[in-house]
Scaffold this active site. Structure first.
Site, mmCIF file in Angstrom:
data_model
loop_
_atom_site.group_PDB
_atom_site.id
_atom_site.type_symbol
_atom_site.label_atom_id
_atom_site.label_comp_id
_atom_site.label_asym_id
_atom_site.label_seq_id
_atom_site.Cartn_x
_atom_site.Cartn_y
_atom_site.Cartn_z
ATOM 1 N N HIS A 20 44.277 35.519 38.131
ATOM 2 C CA HIS A 20 44.434 35.444 39.581
ATOM 3 C C HIS A 20 43.119 35.041 40.273
ATOM 4 C CE1 HIS A 20 48.152 37.704 38.881
ATOM 5 N NE2 HIS A 20 48.460 37.606 40.165
ATOM 6 N N CYS A 63 40.429 37.495 34.927
ATOM 7 C CA CYS A 63 41.808 37.673 35.398
ATOM 8 C C CYS A 63 42.251 36.324 35.945
ATOM 9 C CB CYS A 63 41.850 38.744 36.490
ATOM 10 S SG CYS A 63 43.447 38.864 37.325
ATOM 11 N N CYS A 68 47.525 35.546 31.089
ATOM 12 C CA CYS A 68 47.174 36.818 31.714
ATOM 13 C C CYS A 68 46.220 37.543 30.762
ATOM 14 C CB CYS A 68 48.457 37.620 31.907
ATOM 15 S SG CYS A 68 48.217 39.302 32.488
ATOM 16 N N GLY A 110 47.380 45.292 35.622
ATOM 17 C CA GLY A 110 46.068 45.886 35.369
ATOM 18 C C GLY A 110 45.990 47.382 35.590
HETATM 19 N N1 DGL Z 1 46.609 37.786 36.016
HETATM 20 C C1 DGL Z 1 46.434 38.886 35.201
HETATM 21 C C2 DGL Z 1 45.213 38.874 34.350
HETATM 22 O O1 DGL Z 1 44.764 37.814 33.984
HETATM 23 C C3 DGL Z 1 46.944 40.234 35.562
HETATM 24 C C4 DGL Z 1 46.635 40.791 36.863
HETATM 25 C C5 DGL Z 1 47.420 42.044 37.100
HETATM 26 O O2 DGL Z 1 48.635 41.957 37.150
HETATM 27 O O3 DGL Z 1 46.795 43.104 37.219
HETATM 28 O O4 DGL Z 1 44.704 39.889 33.968
#
Ligand code: DGL
Length: 259
Positions: A185, A183, A73, A43
């Site tokens: 995460h 995101c 992602c 990001g």
């Molecule tokens: N999991 C990721 C997303 O959906 C990326 C997070 C990252 O690496 O900044 O955007």
């Protein structure tokens, strides 16, 4: 029919939230998951760098025979999926912040989006948000700092709570009734987020929708499998231990691989 695996990649552990939905809906499919944790967070990187890493991850999975690639992602999807679809011969499934259902259902006509800077500044996000936010106030917030903490397993930490308070309080004060998690995460933060925003705010993440889309594309291209004992291989280029932490309830192999 194709017994080949589904390939899934993310900048790190976050895409395991998508893998879990795919595994739930498609239990007879084999999978290979690639966590590029060494390069997280995506990001904060430039669009060119996100594209370069997405190409590298895609080729890693294609070299291992994957029949379809799930870009688990938002940052990689919004910056690279158009190029990947043009360049490679397999179907690609991506994930983007689910603005549409939030905008359609919002009563306060004010919705929040929490995503990475790479997603919020992408052309794809800007087009989607323009298309669906007519008559809606869309408050977007860069979740800077959250991904490294989640990567380190500090999901329930004081640092995570402090950042979320800082990012979400202005949205609550402006009256959001929907919060879109942009995101992969962030689903791991849902209990903490829900506590902060209260039950007046509905949290939307797209994991289940991505799994449904994967199923429908596999069916459309006649690529579904019925493996009786499907294998699931996970690779991290930083720490297999941190990745394992997110997969404790599953029978999968998790290895470190220097890629
Ligand atoms: N999991 C990721 C997303 O959906 C990326 C997070 C990252 O690496 O900044 O955007």
């Amino acid at each position: 029919m194709s017994l080949q695996p589904i390939g899934i990649f993310d900048s790190g552990v976050g895409g395991t939230s998508i893998w879990k939905e795919i595994h739930k809906l498609l239990p007879h499919e084999e999978t290979i998951y690639l966590a590029d944790s060494k390069n997280a967070p995506y990001g904060e990187k430039s669009a060119e760098e996100i594209l370069r890493l997405s190409i590298k991850n895609t080729e890693f999975l294609l070299n291992r025979g994957c029949k379809i690639i799930v870009v688990a992602c938002n940052t990689a999807t919004t910056n690279a999926i158009a190029y990947l679809r043009e360049t490679y011969d397999v179907p690609f499934i991506g994930i983007e912040p689910a603005i549409k259902p939030a905008a359609l259902n919002s009563k306060s006509k004010t919705i929040g989006v929490l995503a990475t800077k790479g997603t919020l500044t992408s052309a794809l996000f800007n087009t989607t948000s323009k298309n669906y936010s007519e008559g809606i106030t869309l408050l977007d917030q860069d979740g800077e700092g959250l991904v490294p903490l989640i990567e380190a397993g500090k999901v329930d930490s004081i640092e995570v709570k402090a950042l979320l308070m800082k990012y979400l309080t202005p949205m609550i004060e402006k009256g959001i009734d929907y919060l879109v998690l942009g995101c992969t995460h962030y689903p791991y933060l849902i209990p903490v987020i829900q506590d902060i925003v209260s039950d007046k705010v509905t949290i939307i993440d797209s994991g289940e929708a991505v799994a449904k889309q994967t199923k429908s594309i596999l069916e459309k291209f006649n690529l579904s499998a019925n493996n009786q004992r499907p294998k699931h291989k996970f690779y991290s280029n930083k720490s297999s231990e941190e990745l394992k932490h997110f997969l404790m309830d599953y029978e999968v192999s998790v290895d470190f691989l220097n890629f």
